[in-house]
Design a protein around this motif. Structure first.
Motif, PDB file in Angstrom:
ATOM      1  N   GLY A   1     -39.214 -59.906 -20.363  1.00  0.00           N
ATOM      2  CA  GLY A   1     -40.209 -60.963 -20.459  1.00  0.00           C
ATOM      3  C   GLY A   1     -41.219 -60.915 -19.334  1.00  0.00           C
ATOM      4  O   GLY A   1     -42.431 -60.953 -19.558  1.00  0.00           O
ATOM      5  N   PHE A   2     -40.736 -60.795 -18.100  1.00  0.00           N
ATOM      6  CA  PHE A   2     -41.661 -60.771 -16.972  1.00  0.00           C
ATOM      7  C   PHE A   2     -42.366 -59.435 -16.825  1.00  0.00           C
ATOM      8  O   PHE A   2     -43.436 -59.358 -16.225  1.00  0.00           O
ATOM      9  N   ALA A   3     -41.798 -58.367 -17.366  1.00  0.00           N
ATOM     10  CA  ALA A   3     -42.527 -57.094 -17.375  1.00  0.00           C
ATOM     11  C   ALA A   3     -43.821 -57.247 -18.164  1.00  0.00           C
ATOM     12  O   ALA A   3     -44.839 -56.620 -17.841  1.00  0.00           O
ATOM     13  N   GLY A   4     -43.801 -58.109 -19.185  1.00  0.00           N
ATOM     14  CA  GLY A   4     -45.022 -58.371 -19.942  1.00  0.00           C
ATOM     15  C   GLY A   4     -46.100 -58.991 -19.079  1.00  0.00           C
ATOM     16  O   GLY A   4     -47.295 -58.682 -19.227  1.00  0.00           O
ATOM     17  N   VAL A   5     -45.703 -59.881 -18.154  1.00  0.00           N
ATOM     18  CA  VAL A   5     -46.679 -60.491 -17.244  1.00  0.00           C
ATOM     19  C   VAL A   5     -47.240 -59.456 -16.284  1.00  0.00           C
ATOM     20  O   VAL A   5     -48.468 -59.330 -16.120  1.00  0.00           O
ATOM     21  N   PHE A   6     -46.361 -58.661 -15.667  1.00  0.00           N
ATOM     22  CA  PHE A   6     -46.804 -57.730 -14.633  1.00  0.00           C
ATOM     23  C   PHE A   6     -47.531 -56.511 -15.205  1.00  0.00           C
ATOM     24  O   PHE A   6     -48.262 -55.845 -14.477  1.00  0.00           O
ATOM     25  N   ALA A   7     -47.319 -56.214 -16.480  1.00  0.00           N
ATOM     26  CA  ALA A   7     -48.081 -55.130 -17.094  1.00  0.00           C
ATOM     27  C   ALA A   7     -49.573 -55.433 -17.037  1.00  0.00           C
ATOM     28  O   ALA A   7     -50.407 -54.526 -16.919  1.00  0.00           O
ATOM     29  N   VAL A   8     -49.920 -56.720 -17.086  1.00  0.00           N
ATOM     30  CA  VAL A   8     -51.323 -57.137 -17.041  1.00  0.00           C
ATOM     31  C   VAL A   8     -51.734 -57.555 -15.636  1.00  0.00           C
ATOM     32  O   VAL A   8     -52.795 -57.166 -15.147  1.00  0.00           O
ATOM     33  N   TYR A   9     -50.889 -58.329 -14.953  1.00  0.00           N
ATOM     34  CA  TYR A   9     -51.254 -58.836 -13.632  1.00  0.00           C
ATOM     35  C   TYR A   9     -51.554 -57.702 -12.656  1.00  0.00           C
ATOM     36  O   TYR A   9     -52.468 -57.807 -11.829  1.00  0.00           O
ATOM     37  N   SER A  10     -50.830 -56.605 -12.775  1.00  0.00           N
ATOM     38  CA  SER A  10     -51.032 -55.478 -11.863  1.00  0.00           C
ATOM     39  C   SER A  10     -52.429 -54.880 -11.980  1.00  0.00           C
ATOM     40  O   SER A  10     -52.927 -54.257 -11.040  1.00  0.00           O
ATOM     41  N   TYR A  11     -53.053 -55.051 -13.135  1.00  0.00           N
ATOM     42  CA  TYR A  11     -54.376 -54.454 -13.375  1.00  0.00           C
ATOM     43  C   TYR A  11     -55.423 -55.524 -13.656  1.00  0.00           C
ATOM     44  O   TYR A  11     -56.516 -55.216 -14.150  1.00  0.00           O
ATOM     45  N   LEU A  12     -55.101 -56.775 -13.316  1.00  0.00           N
ATOM     46  CA  LEU A  12     -56.007 -57.869 -13.593  1.00  0.00           C
ATOM     47  C   LEU A  12     -57.318 -57.722 -12.836  1.00  0.00           C
ATOM     48  O   LEU A  12     -58.406 -57.976 -13.386  1.00  0.00           O
ATOM     49  N   SER A  13     -57.250 -57.303 -11.592  1.00  0.00           N
ATOM     50  CA  SER A  13     -58.471 -57.124 -10.793  1.00  0.00           C
ATOM     51  C   SER A  13     -59.370 -56.060 -11.416  1.00  0.00           C
ATOM     52  O   SER A  13     -60.589 -56.256 -11.539  1.00  0.00           O
ATOM     53  N   ALA A  14     -58.770 -54.940 -11.802  1.00  0.00           N
ATOM     54  CA  ALA A  14     -59.549 -53.867 -12.408  1.00  0.00           C
ATOM     55  C   ALA A  14     -60.159 -54.311 -13.733  1.00  0.00           C
ATOM     56  O   ALA A  14     -61.326 -54.000 -14.035  1.00  0.00           O
ATOM     57  N   MET A  15     -59.410 -55.039 -14.537  1.00  0.00           N
ATOM     58  CA  MET A  15     -59.947 -55.533 -15.811  1.00  0.00           C
ATOM     59  C   MET A  15     -61.120 -56.483 -15.579  1.00  0.00           C
ATOM     60  O   MET A  15     -62.130 -56.432 -16.289  1.00  0.00           O
ATOM     61  N   ALA A  16     -60.985 -57.361 -14.586  1.00  0.00           N
ATOM     62  CA  ALA A  16     -62.037 -58.331 -14.306  1.00  0.00           C
ATOM     63  C   ALA A  16     -63.348 -57.643 -13.939  1.00  0.00           C
ATOM     64  O   ALA A  16     -64.435 -58.095 -14.323  1.00  0.00           O
ATOM     65  N   VAL A  17     -63.244 -56.526 -13.220  1.00  0.00           N
ATOM     66  CA  VAL A  17     -64.441 -55.795 -12.790  1.00  0.00           C
ATOM     67  C   VAL A  17     -64.944 -54.862 -13.889  1.00  0.00           C
ATOM     68  O   VAL A  17     -66.120 -54.878 -14.252  1.00  0.00           O
ATOM     69  N   GLU A  18     -64.042 -54.032 -14.415  1.00  0.00           N
ATOM     70  CA  GLU A  18     -64.440 -52.974 -15.341  1.00  0.00           C
ATOM     71  C   GLU A  18     -64.743 -53.462 -16.757  1.00  0.00           C
ATOM     72  O   GLU A  18     -65.560 -52.873 -17.452  1.00  0.00           O
ATOM     73  N   VAL A  19     -64.057 -54.516 -17.189  1.00  0.00           N
ATOM     74  CA  VAL A  19     -64.209 -54.971 -18.577  1.00  0.00           C
ATOM     75  C   VAL A  19     -64.997 -56.274 -18.662  1.00  0.00           C
ATOM     76  O   VAL A  19     -65.982 -56.365 -19.399  1.00  0.00           O
ATOM     77  N   THR A  20     -64.565 -57.286 -17.896  1.00  0.00           N
ATOM     78  CA  THR A  20     -65.222 -58.588 -17.981  1.00  0.00           C
ATOM     79  C   THR A  20     -66.592 -58.560 -17.327  1.00  0.00           C
ATOM     80  O   THR A  20     -67.511 -59.260 -17.760  1.00  0.00           O
ATOM     81  N   GLY A  21     -66.740 -57.762 -16.266  1.00  0.00           N
ATOM     82  CA  GLY A  21     -68.028 -57.650 -15.596  1.00  0.00           C
ATOM     83  C   GLY A  21     -68.176 -58.521 -14.374  1.00  0.00           C
ATOM     84  O   GLY A  21     -69.301 -58.735 -13.894  1.00  0.00           O
ATOM     85  N   PHE A  22     -67.065 -59.011 -13.832  1.00  0.00           N
ATOM     86  CA  PHE A  22     -67.140 -59.775 -12.596  1.00  0.00           C
ATOM     87  C   PHE A  22     -67.390 -58.830 -11.423  1.00  0.00           C
ATOM     88  O   PHE A  22     -67.020 -57.659 -11.466  1.00  0.00           O
ATOM     89  N   SER A  23     -67.996 -59.369 -10.371  1.00  0.00           N
ATOM     90  CA  SER A  23     -68.187 -58.579  -9.158  1.00  0.00           C
ATOM     91  C   SER A  23     -66.862 -58.480  -8.415  1.00  0.00           C
ATOM     92  O   SER A  23     -65.948 -59.281  -8.634  1.00  0.00           O
ATOM     93  N   GLU A  24     -66.768 -57.507  -7.529  1.00  0.00           N
ATOM     94  CA  GLU A  24     -65.531 -57.332  -6.773  1.00  0.00           C
ATOM     95  C   GLU A  24     -65.232 -58.539  -5.889  1.00  0.00           C
ATOM     96  O   GLU A  24     -64.070 -58.854  -5.630  1.00  0.00           O
ATOM     97  N   THR A  25     -66.274 -59.208  -5.434  1.00  0.00           N
ATOM     98  CA  THR A  25     -66.067 -60.390  -4.587  1.00  0.00           C
ATOM     99  C   THR A  25     -65.524 -61.574  -5.387  1.00  0.00           C
ATOM    100  O   THR A  25     -65.025 -62.537  -4.800  1.00  0.00           O
ATOM    101  N   SER A  26     -65.622 -61.519  -6.714  1.00  0.00           N
ATOM    102  CA  SER A  26     -65.131 -62.611  -7.560  1.00  0.00           C
ATOM    103  C   SER A  26     -63.669 -62.439  -7.951  1.00  0.00           C
ATOM    104  O   SER A  26     -63.074 -63.337  -8.558  1.00  0.00           O
ATOM    105  N   VAL A  27     -63.104 -61.293  -7.604  1.00  0.00           N
ATOM    106  CA  VAL A  27     -61.729 -61.004  -8.023  1.00  0.00           C
ATOM    107  C   VAL A  27     -60.746 -62.014  -7.426  1.00  0.00           C
ATOM    108  O   VAL A  27     -59.796 -62.446  -8.093  1.00  0.00           O
ATOM    109  N   THR A  28     -60.983 -62.416  -6.169  1.00  0.00           N
ATOM    110  CA  THR A  28     -60.100 -63.393  -5.538  1.00  0.00           C
ATOM    111  C   THR A  28     -60.072 -64.689  -6.341  1.00  0.00           C
ATOM    112  O   THR A  28     -59.020 -65.327  -6.494  1.00  0.00           O
ATOM    113  N   PHE A  29     -61.227 -65.071  -6.880  1.00  0.00           N
ATOM    114  CA  PHE A  29     -61.314 -66.279  -7.709  1.00  0.00           C
ATOM    115  C   PHE A  29     -60.469 -66.126  -8.971  1.00  0.00           C
ATOM    116  O   PHE A  29     -59.748 -67.049  -9.368  1.00  0.00           O
ATOM    117  N   VAL A  30     -60.528 -64.960  -9.595  1.00  0.00           N
ATOM    118  CA  VAL A  30     -59.742 -64.707 -10.812  1.00  0.00           C
ATOM    119  C   VAL A  30     -58.244 -64.777 -10.497  1.00  0.00           C
ATOM    120  O   VAL A  30     -57.461 -65.380 -11.242  1.00  0.00           O
TER     121      VAL A  30
END
Length: 409
Positions: free
Chosen positions: A211-240
């Motif tokens: 169950g928790f592996a499902g969370v960490f499969a995404v959380y581990s790459y959440l910063s990269a997704m926010a920048v590469e896919v969503t289009g947030f700036s790197e400085t906004s990652v902390t907010f995400v």
């Protein structure tokens, strides 16, 4: 709720801060110690390794130590580990410091969960355990960003010095607020090991891993997704990431009362909700306004599973719940490593930055299937799970000073 729970929450805050802060400090550590960022990433794994092995080992060694003394000793090891990390002259000793800091993690939450449940009356025990977990989630909102900022401006060593200071404050709070509680009646290493080998306990641990592996499969790459896919700036990652922590806090606050009323339905609903949110995130991650909302829901669904899992495992371990409760945190860290690895495999296979969302959804469904199987077997055995039913408690109306002279009955 007893004031003693505050001491457990402060300790959990320190543990949560040191566990996750390294991810934001890897570039600083790598530059200072003359290594690469990928190599510095072993510092994250070193802490997780300490948790996985330390949880059963330290819990077993402390099976007959009074609970208050055990909690203080565990926080002392945590404090020394962070101090050693701050003073480490080279990368190898820093790895050793991280392992040492991780060793008491699972054992502390195992013992702390049992103590929290014993401090209150039946029907409120899951809420008491969730109050301790609240320290972990607040660490993700406040502790980790603040400690990361401190490390970036004053050096990464300053971060671990501050965390060591938090450890000292936590030890003082534990000494002042936690009542004197003996080990669980009839406890001992043999009984703890037999309880850990029970079918329902093992199924609970497997549910945690998947169950928790499902969370960490995404959380581990959440910063990269926010920048590469969503289009947030790197400085906004902390907010995400702070939004994820906010969701976790909301999930923990809801998990306590829900688990006290119906632990298995709460777990089923949380895992089903987690799978659904992960599928939805595969679409909303492309939309700037929808992605942050889904991140909050992801954090909430993920953390909503933690309290019912902990309580069910403790209950199924019956009179020897401490080792089982501690081992659940080893399972959390196995989920962390396994989920991150599977998410990385999907990205490396060329399936795209969003592929971990569907990998995570599949893992959550497996976790749900195991949980449903456990529930079915439990009903077949004629058992009825009530959160905290087999745990002793200190009467709730006593304050910490009076309870210090009280034995669990």
């Amino acid at each position: 709720m007893p004031l003693a729970l505050l001491a457990l929450a402060v300790s959990a805050f320190g543990i949560g801060t040191t566990e996750f802060v390294m991810m934001g400090l890897l570039p600083n550590v790598a530059d200072d110690l003359g290594t690469s960022v990928p190599t510095a990433g072993y510092l994250v794994s070193a802490y997780a390794l300490g948790v996985v092995f330390g949880a059963p080992l330290l819990t077993a060694l402390g099976a007959r130590i009074p609970r208050k003394r055990m909690l203080i000793l565990l926080m002392a090891v945590f404090t020394v580990g962070n101090l050693a990390s701050a003073l480490a002259p080279n990368f190898g000793l820093l790895v050793a410091g991280r392992v040492l800091a991780g060793l008491p993690h699972g054992a502390f939450f195992g013992v702390g969960s049992v103590v929290a449940a014993r401090l209150v009356g039946e029907g409120r025990q899951a809420r008491a355990v969730s109050m301790m977990f609240l320290g972990l989630t607040v660490a993700n909102i406040v502790g980790v960003p603040a400690a990361t900022l401190l490390g970036q401006h004053l050096g990464w060593r300053a971060t671990f010095l501050v965390v060591a200071a938090i450890g000292l404050v936590a030890m003082a709070a534990l000494a002042r607020l936690i009542p004197e509680l003996p080990p669980e009646q009839g406890g001992g290493l043999g009984k703890e090991l037999r309880a850990l080998g029970g079918r329902q306990v093992l199924l609970g641990l497997l549910t945690t891993v998947f169950g928790f592996a499902g969370v960490f499969a995404v959380y581990s790459y959440l910063s990269a997704m926010a920048v590469e896919v969503t289009g947030f700036s790197e400085t906004s990652v902390t907010f995400v990431l702070a939004l994820f922590g906010t969701g976790m806090t909301l999930g923990v606050l809801a998990a306590g009362p829900l688990t006290d009323r119906a632990p298995r339905p709460t777990l089923y609903g949380a895992l089903a909700g987690l799978a659904a949110v992960l599928v939805v995130f595969d679409f909303t991650v492309h939309v700037k306004w929808a992605a942050p909302v889904t991140v909050v829901l992801l954090g909430a669904a993920g953390s909503l599973t933690s309290t019912p899992l902990q309580m069910l495992i403790m209950n199924k371990a019956k009179a020897a719940p401490t080792l089982a409760a501690a081992s659940n945190h080893s399972a959390f860290n196995l989920a962390n490593a396994g989920g991150a690895w599977l998410g990385g495999v999907a990205i490396a296979a060329g399936w795209g930055w969003t592929s971990p969302t569907l990998v995570g959804a599949a893992l959550a469904v497996v976790g749900l299937a195991i949980a449903v199987l456990a529930g079915s077997l439990d009903r077949g055995e004629g058992s009825r799970v009530v959160a905290g039913a087999h745990l002793e408690h200190v009467p709730q109306h006593q304050d910490a000073q009076t309870a210090g002279h009280t034995r669990a009955h």
